[in-house]
Design an enzyme around this catalytic site. Structure first.
Site, PDB file in Angstrom:
ATOM      1  N   HIS A 211       0.925  -1.280  -0.126  1.00 21.42           N
ATOM      2  CA  HIS A 211      -0.198  -0.029  -0.132  1.00 21.42           C
ATOM      3  C   HIS A 211       0.639   1.368   0.084  1.00 21.42           C
ATOM      4  O   HIS A 211       0.299   2.580  -0.131  1.00 21.42           O
ATOM      5  CB  HIS A 211      -0.977   0.086   1.137  1.00 21.42           C
ATOM      6  CG  HIS A 211      -0.239   0.254   2.465  1.00 21.42           C
ATOM      7  ND1 HIS A 211       0.481  -0.712   3.102  1.00 21.42           N
ATOM      8  CD2 HIS A 211      -0.189   1.455   3.177  1.00 21.42           C
ATOM      9  CE1 HIS A 211       1.062  -0.093   4.217  1.00 21.42           C
ATOM     10  NE2 HIS A 211       0.620   1.200   4.413  1.00 21.42           N
TER      11      HIS A 211
HETATM   12  C1  UD1 Z   1      -1.969   5.402   5.972  1.00 20.40           C
HETATM   13  C2  UD1 Z   1      -0.638   6.014   6.502  1.00 20.40           C
HETATM   14  C3  UD1 Z   1       0.388   5.043   6.586  1.00 20.40           C
HETATM   15  C4  UD1 Z   1      -0.235   3.333   7.142  1.00 20.40           C
HETATM   16  C5  UD1 Z   1      -1.346   3.160   6.422  1.00 20.40           C
HETATM   17  C6  UD1 Z   1      -1.881   1.830   6.947  1.00 20.40           C
HETATM   18  C7  UD1 Z   1       0.001   8.355   6.613  1.00 20.40           C
HETATM   19  C8  UD1 Z   1       0.563   9.409   5.961  1.00 20.40           C
HETATM   20  N1  UD1 Z   1      -0.019   7.285   5.913  1.00 20.40           N
HETATM   21  O1  UD1 Z   1      -1.764   5.261   4.542  1.00 20.40           O
HETATM   22  O2  UD1 Z   1       1.700   5.206   7.156  1.00 20.40           O
HETATM   23  O3  UD1 Z   1       1.011   2.384   6.605  1.00 20.40           O
HETATM   24  O4  UD1 Z   1      -2.394   4.160   6.645  1.00 20.40           O
HETATM   25  O5  UD1 Z   1      -3.180   1.596   5.982  1.00 20.40           O
HETATM   26  O6  UD1 Z   1      -0.667   8.702   7.702  1.00 20.40           O
HETATM   27  N2  UD1 Z   1      -9.516   5.079   2.181  1.00 20.40           N
HETATM   28  C9  UD1 Z   1     -10.636   4.122   2.472  1.00 20.40           C
HETATM   29  N3  UD1 Z   1     -11.207   3.922   3.547  1.00 20.40           N
HETATM   30  C10 UD1 Z   1     -10.627   4.054   4.664  1.00 20.40           C
HETATM   31  C11 UD1 Z   1      -9.045   4.824   4.740  1.00 20.40           C
HETATM   32  C12 UD1 Z   1      -8.792   5.274   3.594  1.00 20.40           C
HETATM   33  O7  UD1 Z   1     -11.053   3.851   1.355  1.00 20.40           O
HETATM   34  O8  UD1 Z   1     -11.194   3.804   5.784  1.00 20.40           O
HETATM   35  C13 UD1 Z   1      -8.757   5.239   1.162  1.00 20.40           C
HETATM   36  C14 UD1 Z   1      -9.010   6.748   0.843  1.00 20.40           C
HETATM   37  O9  UD1 Z   1      -9.666   7.060  -0.451  1.00 20.40           O
HETATM   38  C15 UD1 Z   1      -7.799   7.336   0.752  1.00 20.40           C
HETATM   39  C16 UD1 Z   1      -6.644   6.066   0.695  1.00 20.40           C
HETATM   40  O10 UD1 Z   1      -7.308   4.948   0.832  1.00 20.40           O
HETATM   41  O11 UD1 Z   1      -7.347   8.125  -0.318  1.00 20.40           O
HETATM   42  C17 UD1 Z   1      -5.397   6.305   1.460  1.00 20.40           C
HETATM   43  O12 UD1 Z   1      -5.790   6.229   2.770  1.00 20.40           O
HETATM   44  P1  UD1 Z   1      -4.727   7.464   3.772  1.00 20.40           P
HETATM   45  O13 UD1 Z   1      -5.323   7.216   5.177  1.00 20.40           O
HETATM   46  O14 UD1 Z   1      -4.712   8.696   2.870  1.00 20.40           O
HETATM   47  O15 UD1 Z   1      -3.291   6.500   3.332  1.00 20.40           O
HETATM   48  P2  UD1 Z   1      -3.010   5.287   3.467  1.00 20.40           P
HETATM   49  O16 UD1 Z   1      -2.275   4.661   2.415  1.00 20.40           O
HETATM   50  O17 UD1 Z   1      -4.046   4.377   4.299  1.00 20.40           O
END
Ligand code: UD1
Length: 376
Positions: A211
């Protein structure tokens, strides 16, 4: 008098770290621990499923941060957390790991002159293109107390001028949680897991998580990784719970994965553990899984060029592969053949007692004689 401590969590890997801290705090009546969930992760599978598996109560404060740009998400968390801090006036804020919630809440607390303890402090990848590295650097620059998982982190903090009296080599709360859950799993019927039939149908499989923006947001890099995975899957099937970010990128880039890579929805903590603990090899770019595989002695190949957790390579089962397809395939072969996997030795203080050490340290000093909480 009872003192309020706010335990901050926002994204998936945070939940595993606050669970043992919350549990251990229940043994100390002088502390009233409240969980703040920033809402950085919010889907059932990414959030509530973890609270259920990890036996955490519903958060005392939920901040509804949601997704968005880093600045937008961080700002929303800061605004909401400031209100909580002003209402509760905690004696201490505890932040864990390196996600945006960690950064946002440590800044807010410090500006309100509330002491901050950082659990999993001092890790450095020395790669400032990783958002997590910025979060680690800023959080450690302003935190008051540092709870450390491995000796390299102690060295990093010393180099950055931290007072050694404020650095505690506590071990790893993530490993506390892993051992607790591993023991629980031994009493749960495999039939309760939705992946049990799939697992039973396979004699040998690899387990994959992926991821990191550096791996999945760039089409060329992600295509190369997929080509390596397709080759690895020719020899053994791969079980792949897909992170929402990764699923979007697979669709956007039109990547084709062989059917021998079984795409699964994001899994709760126990169901993921149920699968990876018996995998021939774990392929990952997660920070936590590098450590958890070392703790259970499962071979691990990390699809990154660096790691902020060097002890997993030096003493554990982790092999750093990079992102070049040939190197990923070669590292996988090495992990399966070498005696590094299934043997790796357990790092010091990864013994399931880190949370206890953290509270003992805090109660022996930082939480003695600080201002009483006003919270009702
Ligand atoms: C975040 C953390 C990362 C961690 C990861 C674990 C930061 C900078 N990054 O990255 O260190 O390893 O979480 O998963 O804090 N989304 C959903 N549903 C959710 C959450 C997110 O669909 O419940 C989608 C959103 O569209 C978003 C994308 O996933 O754009 C990424 O989510 P985000 O929390 O921004 O970053 P992660 O890649 O999950």
């Amino acid at each position: 008098m009872e003192q309020v401590v706010l335990l901050v969590a926002g994204a998936r890997p945070n939940f595993m770290k606050i669970a043992p801290l919350y549990r251990a705090a229940q043994r100390h009546p002088e502390i009233s621990c409240r969980i703040v969930h920033t809402g950085q992760h919010y889907d059932y599978e990414m959030s509530q499923a973890f609270f259920e598996d990890l036996e955490l109560p519903a958060p005392h404060h939920f901040l509804h941060a949601g997704s968005g740009s880093h600045a937008g998400q961080t700002a929303r968390i800061m605004i909401a957390f400031e209100e909580v801090c002003q209402a509760v006036r905690p004696a201490l804020v505890v932040v864990v790991g390196d996600v945006n919630s960690t950064l946002a809440c440590s800044i807010v607390a410090k500006k309100l002159e509330i002491p901050v303890a950082h659990v999993e402090a001092g890790l450095r990848s020395f790669d400032r293109t990783m958002p997590e590295e910025i979060n680690r650097l800023v959080t450690d620059a302003i935190s008051d107390y540092f709870f450390v998982t491995e000796p390299a982190a102690v060295d990093n903090l010393r180099r950055e001028g931290k007072d050694p009296a404020h650095v505690c080599f506590a071990g790893h709360v993530m490993v506390d949680n892993l051992f607790h859950q591993h023991e629980k799993l031994s009493h749960i019927s495999p039939r309760t897991f939705s992946t049990n039939t799939l697992k039973e149908s396979l004699t040998d499989y690899a387990f994959l998580t992926l991821h990191r923006p550096g791996n999945v947001d760039d089409k060329e890099v992600f295509s190369g990784i997929v080509s390596a995975l397709n080759r690895i899957a020719e020899e053994r099937p791969i079980l792949f719970p897909v992170h929402p970010r990764t699923r979007k990128k697979i669709e956007q880039f039109g990547l084709v994965l062989t059917p021998r890579i079984r795409l699964l929805p994001p899994l709760g903590f126990r169901e993921a553990l149920f699968l990876w603990k018996d995998a021939a090899v774990v392929l990952t770019d997660s920070g936590g899984l590098q450590e958890e595989t070392t703790a259970l002695g499962v071979p691990c190949v990390t699809i990154r060029t660096n790691t902020e957790r060097p002890i997993t390579v030096e003493q554990g089962t982790n092999i750093l592969a990079g992102t070049d397809p040939d190197k990923i395939v070669a590292a996988c072969r090495q992990a399966l053949q070498s005696d590094k996997g299934r043997k790796g030795c357990k790092p010091p203080n990864w013994d399931g007692k880190a949370a206890e050490r953290i509270w003992d340290f805090l109660l022996a000093g930082p939480l003695m004689g600080v201002r009483p909480a006003l919270a009702g």
